[in-house]
Design an enzyme around this catalytic site. Structure first.
Site, PDB file in Angstrom:
ATOM      1  N   HIS A  26       0.617  -1.287  -0.136  1.00  0.00           N
ATOM      2  CA  HIS A  26      -0.070   0.033  -0.090  1.00  0.00           C
ATOM      3  C   HIS A  26       0.760   1.149  -0.258  1.00  0.00           C
ATOM      4  CE1 HIS A  26      -2.344  -3.140   0.933  1.00  0.00           C
ATOM      5  NE2 HIS A  26      -3.949  -2.408   0.581  1.00  0.00           N
ATOM      6  N   HIS A  33      -4.495  -6.245  -5.825  1.00  0.00           N
ATOM      7  CA  HIS A  33      -4.623  -7.773  -5.376  1.00  0.00           C
ATOM      8  C   HIS A  33      -5.704  -8.050  -4.824  1.00  0.00           C
ATOM      9  CE1 HIS A  33      -3.970  -3.834  -2.696  1.00  0.00           C
ATOM     10  NE2 HIS A  33      -4.751  -4.534  -1.339  1.00  0.00           N
ATOM     11  N   CYS A  68     -13.767  -4.140   5.033  1.00  0.00           N
ATOM     12  CA  CYS A  68     -13.099  -4.749   4.039  1.00  0.00           C
ATOM     13  C   CYS A  68     -11.502  -4.988   4.564  1.00  0.00           C
ATOM     14  CB  CYS A  68     -12.715  -2.762   3.329  1.00  0.00           C
ATOM     15  SG  CYS A  68     -14.003  -2.541   2.365  1.00  0.00           S
ATOM     16  N   HIS A  70      -8.687  -8.399   3.654  1.00  0.00           N
ATOM     17  CA  HIS A  70      -7.651  -9.015   2.925  1.00  0.00           C
ATOM     18  C   HIS A  70      -8.030  -9.886   2.997  1.00  0.00           C
ATOM     19  CE1 HIS A  70      -5.810  -5.101   2.653  1.00  0.00           C
ATOM     20  NE2 HIS A  70      -5.775  -5.316   1.528  1.00  0.00           N
ATOM     21  N   GLU A  88     -12.554  -6.414  13.879  1.00  0.00           N
ATOM     22  CA  GLU A  88     -13.270  -5.530  13.845  1.00  0.00           C
ATOM     23  C   GLU A  88     -14.502  -4.884  14.396  1.00  0.00           C
ATOM     24  OE1 GLU A  88     -12.631  -3.270   9.873  1.00  0.00           O
ATOM     25  OE2 GLU A  88     -11.380  -4.074   8.852  1.00  0.00           O
ATOM     26  N   TYR A 105     -11.313  -1.620  -8.605  1.00  0.00           N
ATOM     27  CA  TYR A 105     -10.764  -0.452  -8.296  1.00  0.00           C
ATOM     28  C   TYR A 105      -9.613  -0.218  -8.079  1.00  0.00           C
ATOM     29  CZ  TYR A 105     -10.695  -0.351  -3.336  1.00  0.00           C
ATOM     30  OH  TYR A 105     -10.255  -0.063  -2.531  1.00  0.00           O
ATOM     31  N   GLU A 115      -5.538   2.599  -3.788  1.00  0.00           N
ATOM     32  CA  GLU A 115      -5.745   1.110  -3.417  1.00  0.00           C
ATOM     33  C   GLU A 115      -5.179   0.393  -4.770  1.00  0.00           C
ATOM     34  OE1 GLU A 115      -5.438  -1.047  -1.576  1.00  0.00           O
ATOM     35  OE2 GLU A 115      -6.232  -0.353   0.254  1.00  0.00           O
ATOM     36  N   GLU A 117      -7.409  -2.827  -5.527  1.00  0.00           N
ATOM     37  CA  GLU A 117      -7.716  -4.760  -5.561  1.00  0.00           C
ATOM     38  C   GLU A 117      -9.090  -4.733  -6.386  1.00  0.00           C
ATOM     39  OE1 GLU A 117      -7.170  -3.869  -0.333  1.00  0.00           O
ATOM     40  OE2 GLU A 117      -9.495  -3.160  -1.664  1.00  0.00           O
ATOM     41  N   TRP A 162     -14.356   3.052  -3.111  1.00  0.00           N
ATOM     42  CA  TRP A 162     -14.711   1.999  -3.368  1.00  0.00           C
ATOM     43  C   TRP A 162     -15.615   1.758  -3.299  1.00  0.00           C
ATOM     44  CZ3 TRP A 162     -10.563   2.719   0.176  1.00  0.00           C
ATOM     45  CH2 TRP A 162     -10.517   2.618   1.310  1.00  0.00           C
TER      46      TRP A 162
END
Length: 194
Positions: A26, A33, A68, A70, A88, A105, A115, A117, A162
Protein backbone atom coordinates in the site's frame (compact mmCIF):
# COMPACT_ATOMS: atom_id res chain seq x y z
CA UNK A 1 6.33 -13.41 17.80
CA UNK A 2 3.83 -12.10 15.23
CA UNK A 3 3.91 -13.07 11.60
CA UNK A 4 3.67 -10.30 9.03
CA UNK A 5 0.38 -10.46 7.13
CA UNK A 6 0.68 -11.13 3.38
CA UNK A 7 -1.76 -10.36 0.56
CA UNK A 8 -2.31 -12.22 -2.70
CA UNK A 9 -1.08 -10.36 -5.79
CA UNK A 10 -3.15 -10.92 -8.94
CA UNK A 11 -3.07 -10.08 -12.64
CA UNK A 12 -5.91 -8.29 -14.45
CA UNK A 13 -7.62 -11.61 -15.14
CA UNK A 14 -7.62 -12.52 -11.43
CA UNK A 15 -4.88 -15.16 -11.51
CA UNK A 16 -2.57 -15.28 -8.49
CA UNK A 17 0.94 -13.98 -9.13
CA UNK A 18 2.36 -14.57 -5.66
CA UNK A 19 2.20 -12.81 -2.32
CA UNK A 20 3.68 -9.70 -0.70
CA UNK A 21 3.68 -8.19 2.80
CA UNK A 22 0.48 -6.18 3.30
CA UNK A 23 2.35 -3.13 4.57
CA UNK A 24 4.66 -3.17 1.55
CA UNK A 25 1.93 -3.09 -1.10
CA UNK A 26 0.00 0.00 0.00
CA UNK A 27 1.97 2.95 -1.36
CA UNK A 28 2.34 5.06 -4.49
CA UNK A 29 2.85 1.99 -6.73
CA UNK A 30 0.30 -0.39 -5.20
CA UNK A 31 0.06 -3.60 -7.27
CA UNK A 32 -3.33 -5.18 -7.94
CA UNK A 33 -4.13 -7.54 -5.06
CA UNK A 34 -7.03 -9.61 -3.76
CA UNK A 35 -9.38 -8.11 -1.20
CA UNK A 36 -13.09 -8.10 -0.31
CA UNK A 37 -15.79 -5.66 0.72
CA UNK A 38 -18.80 -6.55 2.83
CA UNK A 39 -22.11 -4.85 3.50
CA UNK A 40 -23.70 -6.00 6.76
CA UNK A 41 -27.49 -5.88 7.00
CA UNK A 42 -29.88 -6.48 9.88
CA UNK A 43 -33.21 -8.21 9.31
CA UNK A 44 -34.92 -4.84 8.74
CA UNK A 45 -32.71 -4.17 5.72
CA UNK A 46 -30.59 -1.51 7.41
CA UNK A 47 -26.92 -1.39 6.43
CA UNK A 48 -24.10 -1.04 8.95
CA UNK A 49 -21.77 1.83 8.04
CA UNK A 50 -18.36 2.31 9.61
CA UNK A 51 -16.05 5.28 9.92
CA UNK A 52 -12.49 4.09 9.42
CA UNK A 53 -10.20 4.59 12.39
CA UNK A 54 -8.05 7.72 12.21
CA UNK A 55 -4.96 5.50 12.44
CA UNK A 56 -5.70 3.65 9.16
CA UNK A 57 -3.10 4.04 6.38
CA UNK A 58 -5.72 4.41 3.64
CA UNK A 59 -8.69 6.75 3.90
CA UNK A 60 -8.48 7.33 7.68
CA UNK A 61 -11.61 8.77 9.29
CA UNK A 62 -13.75 8.21 6.16
CA UNK A 63 -17.23 6.65 6.27
CA UNK A 64 -17.54 3.47 4.25
CA UNK A 65 -19.28 0.11 3.99
CA UNK A 66 -19.31 -2.30 6.92
CA UNK A 67 -15.96 -4.04 6.55
CA UNK A 68 -13.16 -4.58 4.05
CA UNK A 69 -10.09 -6.74 4.21
CA UNK A 70 -7.66 -9.07 2.51
CA UNK A 71 -7.76 -12.86 2.49
CA UNK A 72 -4.60 -14.52 3.71
CA UNK A 73 -2.82 -16.66 1.10
CA UNK A 74 -4.92 -19.81 0.65
CA UNK A 75 -7.80 -18.48 2.79
CA UNK A 76 -11.29 -18.73 1.24
CA UNK A 77 -12.89 -15.29 0.84
CA UNK A 78 -15.94 -16.19 2.94
CA UNK A 79 -13.62 -17.19 5.78
CA UNK A 80 -11.75 -13.87 5.42
CA UNK A 81 -15.07 -11.98 5.63
CA UNK A 82 -15.95 -13.90 8.80
CA UNK A 83 -12.50 -13.33 10.33
CA UNK A 84 -12.46 -9.59 9.69
CA UNK A 85 -16.08 -9.01 10.80
CA UNK A 86 -15.27 -10.76 14.06
CA UNK A 87 -12.03 -8.79 14.55
CA UNK A 88 -13.24 -5.34 13.47
CA UNK A 89 -16.86 -5.39 14.66
CA UNK A 90 -17.26 -8.37 17.01
CA UNK A 91 -19.92 -9.76 14.67
CA UNK A 92 -20.95 -13.34 13.99
CA UNK A 93 -22.52 -13.86 10.56
CA UNK A 94 -25.97 -15.39 10.14
CA UNK A 95 -25.45 -15.59 6.38
CA UNK A 96 -22.89 -14.45 3.82
CA UNK A 97 -23.64 -14.16 0.09
CA UNK A 98 -21.44 -13.21 -2.84
CA UNK A 99 -22.96 -10.26 -4.73
CA UNK A 100 -20.33 -8.67 -7.01
CA UNK A 101 -17.76 -11.38 -7.78
CA UNK A 102 -15.47 -9.41 -10.11
CA UNK A 103 -15.54 -5.87 -8.69
CA UNK A 104 -12.20 -4.08 -9.06
CA UNK A 105 -11.06 -0.51 -8.47
CA UNK A 106 -8.07 1.79 -8.22
CA UNK A 107 -8.17 4.96 -6.11
CA UNK A 108 -5.51 7.51 -5.19
CA UNK A 109 -5.46 9.49 -1.94
CA UNK A 110 -4.46 13.17 -1.88
CA UNK A 111 -1.06 12.14 -0.45
CA UNK A 112 -0.41 9.81 -3.39
CA UNK A 113 -1.11 6.49 -1.64
CA UNK A 114 -2.92 4.12 -4.00
CA UNK A 115 -5.46 1.40 -3.26
CA UNK A 116 -5.68 -1.11 -6.13
CA UNK A 117 -7.84 -4.13 -5.46
CA UNK A 118 -9.68 -6.99 -7.09
CA UNK A 119 -12.42 -6.86 -4.51
CA UNK A 120 -15.45 -9.20 -4.58
CA UNK A 121 -18.39 -7.76 -2.63
CA UNK A 122 -20.47 -9.69 -0.09
CA UNK A 123 -23.83 -9.20 1.61
CA UNK A 124 -23.80 -10.36 5.22
CA UNK A 125 -26.81 -10.62 7.53
CA UNK A 126 -26.46 -10.49 11.30
CA UNK A 127 -28.63 -10.42 14.39
CA UNK A 128 -25.94 -9.57 16.95
CA UNK A 129 -24.94 -5.98 17.81
CA UNK A 130 -21.66 -4.54 16.55
CA UNK A 131 -18.82 -4.09 19.04
CA UNK A 132 -16.27 -1.95 17.15
CA UNK A 133 -12.53 -2.51 17.57
CA UNK A 134 -11.17 1.06 17.99
CA UNK A 135 -7.95 0.12 16.17
CA UNK A 136 -10.04 -0.42 13.03
CA UNK A 137 -13.34 1.44 13.41
CA UNK A 138 -13.89 4.96 14.71
CA UNK A 139 -17.68 4.88 14.68
CA UNK A 140 -20.64 2.83 13.42
CA UNK A 141 -24.12 3.74 12.24
CA UNK A 142 -27.10 1.75 10.98
CA UNK A 143 -28.99 3.33 8.07
CA UNK A 144 -31.93 2.22 5.93
CA UNK A 145 -30.44 0.90 2.67
CA UNK A 146 -32.66 3.04 0.43
CA UNK A 147 -31.65 6.22 2.24
CA UNK A 148 -27.97 5.26 2.14
CA UNK A 149 -27.96 4.24 -1.53
CA UNK A 150 -29.79 7.41 -2.59
CA UNK A 151 -27.43 9.56 -0.50
CA UNK A 152 -24.37 7.99 -2.13
CA UNK A 153 -25.81 8.15 -5.66
CA UNK A 154 -26.84 11.81 -5.25
CA UNK A 155 -23.50 12.85 -3.74
CA UNK A 156 -25.10 13.76 -0.40
CA UNK A 157 -23.03 11.24 1.58
CA UNK A 158 -19.23 11.31 1.43
CA UNK A 159 -17.92 7.73 1.46
CA UNK A 160 -14.75 5.87 0.48
CA UNK A 161 -14.03 5.64 -3.26
CA UNK A 162 -14.68 1.89 -3.40
CA UNK A 163 -18.00 2.30 -1.60
CA UNK A 164 -18.92 5.12 -4.01
CA UNK A 165 -18.42 2.70 -6.92
CA UNK A 166 -20.01 -0.37 -5.28
CA UNK A 167 -23.28 1.15 -4.03
CA UNK A 168 -24.81 1.89 -7.48
CA UNK A 169 -23.93 -1.64 -8.63
CA UNK A 170 -25.57 -3.12 -5.53
CA UNK A 171 -28.61 -0.83 -5.83
CA UNK A 172 -29.09 -2.11 -9.38
CA UNK A 173 -29.68 -5.59 -7.89
CA UNK A 174 -33.03 -4.43 -6.48
CA UNK A 175 -34.64 -2.14 -3.93
CA UNK A 176 -34.58 -4.67 -1.07
CA UNK A 177 -31.06 -5.83 -0.19
CA UNK A 178 -32.42 -8.88 1.61
CA UNK A 179 -33.86 -10.24 -1.66
CA UNK A 180 -30.80 -9.70 -3.88
CA UNK A 181 -29.98 -12.89 -5.78
CA UNK A 182 -26.43 -14.09 -4.91
CA UNK A 183 -23.80 -14.64 -7.57
CA UNK A 184 -22.20 -18.03 -8.07
CA UNK A 185 -18.75 -18.64 -6.51
CA UNK A 186 -17.77 -19.91 -9.97
CA UNK A 187 -17.85 -16.25 -11.07
CA UNK A 188 -15.06 -15.32 -8.64
CA UNK A 189 -11.63 -14.51 -10.06
CA UNK A 190 -9.46 -17.66 -10.28
CA UNK A 191 -7.30 -16.62 -7.29
CA UNK A 192 -10.42 -16.36 -5.11
CA UNK A 193 -12.28 -19.52 -6.11
CA UNK A 194 -12.83 -22.18 -3.45
Amino acid sequence: MTTEEHVVLVDRDGHALGTAPKLAVHGRETPLHLAFSSYVFDHEGRVLLTRRADSKLTWPGIWTNSCCGHPLPGEPLERAVERRLSYELGLAMDRVDLMLPAFSYRAVMANGIVEHELCPVYRVTVTSPAVPNPAEVGETMWMPWKEFAEGVRNGLLAVSPWCQEQVPLLADLGADPLTWHPASPAELPPAARP
